[in-house]
Design a protein around this motif. Structure first.
Motif, PDB file in Angstrom:
ATOM      1  N   THR A   1       0.816  -1.134   0.199  1.00 52.92           N
ATOM      2  CA  THR A   1      -0.036  -0.139  -0.099  1.00 52.92           C
ATOM      3  C   THR A   1       0.827   1.246   0.134  1.00 52.92           C
ATOM      4  O   THR A   1       0.741   2.144  -0.725  1.00 52.92           O
TER       5      THR A   1
ATOM      6  N   PHE B   1       0.105   2.411  -3.640  1.00 56.96           N
ATOM      7  CA  PHE B   1      -0.797   3.370  -3.853  1.00 56.96           C
ATOM      8  C   PHE B   1      -0.493   4.956  -3.071  1.00 56.96           C
ATOM      9  O   PHE B   1      -0.802   5.861  -3.613  1.00 56.96           O
TER      10      PHE B   1
ATOM     11  N   GLU C   1     -11.229   4.795  -4.750  1.00 55.43           N
ATOM     12  CA  GLU C   1     -10.581   3.215  -4.612  1.00 55.43           C
ATOM     13  C   GLU C   1     -11.611   2.338  -5.452  1.00 55.43           C
ATOM     14  O   GLU C   1     -12.679   2.531  -5.178  1.00 55.43           O
TER      15      GLU C   1
ATOM     16  N   ASN D   1      -6.156  -0.826   2.735  1.00 57.41           N
ATOM     17  CA  ASN D   1      -5.748   0.374   2.065  1.00 57.41           C
ATOM     18  C   ASN D   1      -6.510   1.585   2.712  1.00 57.41           C
ATOM     19  O   ASN D   1      -5.673   2.573   2.906  1.00 57.41           O
TER      20      ASN D   1
ATOM     21  N   THR E   1      -4.235   4.169   4.934  1.00 55.26           N
ATOM     22  CA  THR E   1      -4.387   5.786   4.420  1.00 55.26           C
ATOM     23  C   THR E   1      -4.856   6.428   5.749  1.00 55.26           C
ATOM     24  O   THR E   1      -4.209   7.403   6.007  1.00 55.26           O
TER      25      THR E   1
ATOM     26  N   TYR F   1     -12.749   9.424   1.648  1.00 57.11           N
ATOM     27  CA  TYR F   1     -12.276   8.233   0.955  1.00 57.11           C
ATOM     28  C   TYR F   1     -13.566   7.467   0.149  1.00 57.11           C
ATOM     29  O   TYR F   1     -14.585   6.924   1.139  1.00 57.11           O
TER      30      TYR F   1
ATOM     31  N   SER G   1     -14.826   4.434  -1.735  1.00 58.96           N
ATOM     32  CA  SER G   1     -14.566   3.166  -2.307  1.00 58.96           C
ATOM     33  C   SER G   1     -15.469   2.368  -2.915  1.00 58.96           C
ATOM     34  O   SER G   1     -16.625   2.398  -2.511  1.00 58.96           O
TER      35      SER G   1
ATOM     36  N   TRP H   1      -6.340   8.171  -7.245  1.00 54.58           N
ATOM     37  CA  TRP H   1      -7.101   6.944  -7.336  1.00 54.58           C
ATOM     38  C   TRP H   1      -6.296   6.024  -6.983  1.00 54.58           C
ATOM     39  O   TRP H   1      -4.904   5.861  -7.140  1.00 54.58           O
ATOM     40  N   PHE H   2      -6.751   4.810  -6.126  1.00 56.41           N
ATOM     41  CA  PHE H   2      -6.182   3.574  -5.800  1.00 56.41           C
ATOM     42  C   PHE H   2      -6.878   2.668  -6.871  1.00 56.41           C
ATOM     43  O   PHE H   2      -7.927   2.281  -6.461  1.00 56.41           O
TER      44      PHE H   2
ATOM     45  N   ASP I   1      -7.226  -0.638  -7.544  1.00 57.06           N
ATOM     46  CA  ASP I   1      -7.046  -2.126  -6.988  1.00 57.06           C
ATOM     47  C   ASP I   1      -7.994  -3.329  -6.974  1.00 57.06           C
ATOM     48  O   ASP I   1      -8.499  -3.743  -6.127  1.00 57.06           O
TER      49      ASP I   1
ATOM     50  N   THR J   1      -1.406   2.304  -9.628  1.00 54.57           N
ATOM     51  CA  THR J   1      -1.949   0.898  -9.661  1.00 54.57           C
ATOM     52  C   THR J   1      -0.672  -0.002  -9.584  1.00 54.57           C
ATOM     53  O   THR J   1       0.428   0.148 -10.149  1.00 54.57           O
TER      54      THR J   1
END
Ligand code: SAM
Length: 235
Positions: free
Chosen positions: A34, A38, A58, A66, A70, A86, A88, A164-165, A167, A198
């Motif tokens: 992570t 990320f 995410e 994550n 974070t 956040y 997701s 952006w993550f 994943d 990524t």
């Protein structure tokens, strides 16, 4: 939807999705992945210096690792009054007990994470609703878990994510999470100057991200991966 998403643990204790036959994070060291992929790939925490708010998107909530990593970084590095949002996207949420077991497996030895794991488990609903979002508030962080297929929920979100993550399981095992349409939706929901990171450097994924409008570059990957990708939406 909803689909039962169960896990098994590999010989090293890392959780594996039985739906995708793919790990949720690095089998070697999830938190280090992570941080490298990320956080490092998005220029965090450096970009948080002096900022009063930041938005992270995410694809794939999974175990919440994550998110926990974070929040830990945000708590250590952001201004005390700064707010993190956040968001997701998750179509096949894990049972709360599986999230707890996964986090115990990966963070059980980390005394500095136990309060965040407890806060997350406390905030998570016992059963997921069929539609989202599920809002969790922890520390100075508001997390919205948007339940549904990312390719269906993201186009309507109107996010302005700073980072952006990406994943969504290995691209070879889950094309939907890396499709041209979804990568375009990620771009459209990114602030000018915003970034993505990524673990994959698959050529077709990078081409989809480029076609969406991102400037894409390769970076050294984490663990066994030679390369990863990161990119920016031109300002
Ligand atoms: C590699 S895992 C995410 C790991 C997670 N970020 C963590 O910290 O544990 C990928 C996640 O994407 C979800 N997923 C797969 N396909 C999806 C789709 N089309 N839309 C939304 N979520 C999806 C899976 O259920 C899985 O939880």
């Amino acid at each position: 939807l909803p689909v039962q998403h169960s896990i098994r643990f590999d010989e090293n204790g890392a959780p594996i999705s039985t739906l995708f036959e793919d790990p949720f994070f690095s089998r070697r060291d999830g938190p280090a992945e992570t941080a490298h992929t990320f956080h490092g790939g998005n220029g965090l925490p450096e970009r948080w210096a002096g900022c009063s708010g930041f938005v992270i998107g995410e694809t794939g909530f999974g175990t919440g690792l994550n998110l926990i990593e974070t929040i830990a970084l945000w708590r250590a590095c952001a201004l005390p009054e700064a707010q993190l949002h956040y968001v997701s996207l998750e179509a096949f949420p894990l049972a709360k007990s599986d999230i707890g077991a996964s986090l115990q497996a990966v963070l059980g030895g980390r005394g500095d994470r136990q309060d965040l794991v407890a806060a997350l488990l406390d905030a998570l609903p016992d059963a997921w609703p069929t539609g989202g979002p599920v809002r969790l508030v922890m520390h100075n962080v508001t997390a919205d878990i948007v339940i549904g297929l990312a390719q269906e929920t993201l186009p309507d979100l109107r996010l302005s994510a700073d980072a952006w993550f990406l994943d969504g399981h290995s691209p070879a095992k889950n094309h939907d999470m890396w499709s041209p349409d979804l990568m375009r939706a990620v771009f459209d929901n990114t602030a000018p100057g915003g970034t993505f990171a990524t673990y994959t450097a698959a050529g077709w994924v990078r081409r989809n991200l480029q076609a969406a409008g991102f400037i894409v570059e390769k970076r050294p990957g984490f663990g066994g991966k030679r390369e990863m990708s990161r990119g920016v939406r031109p300002a």
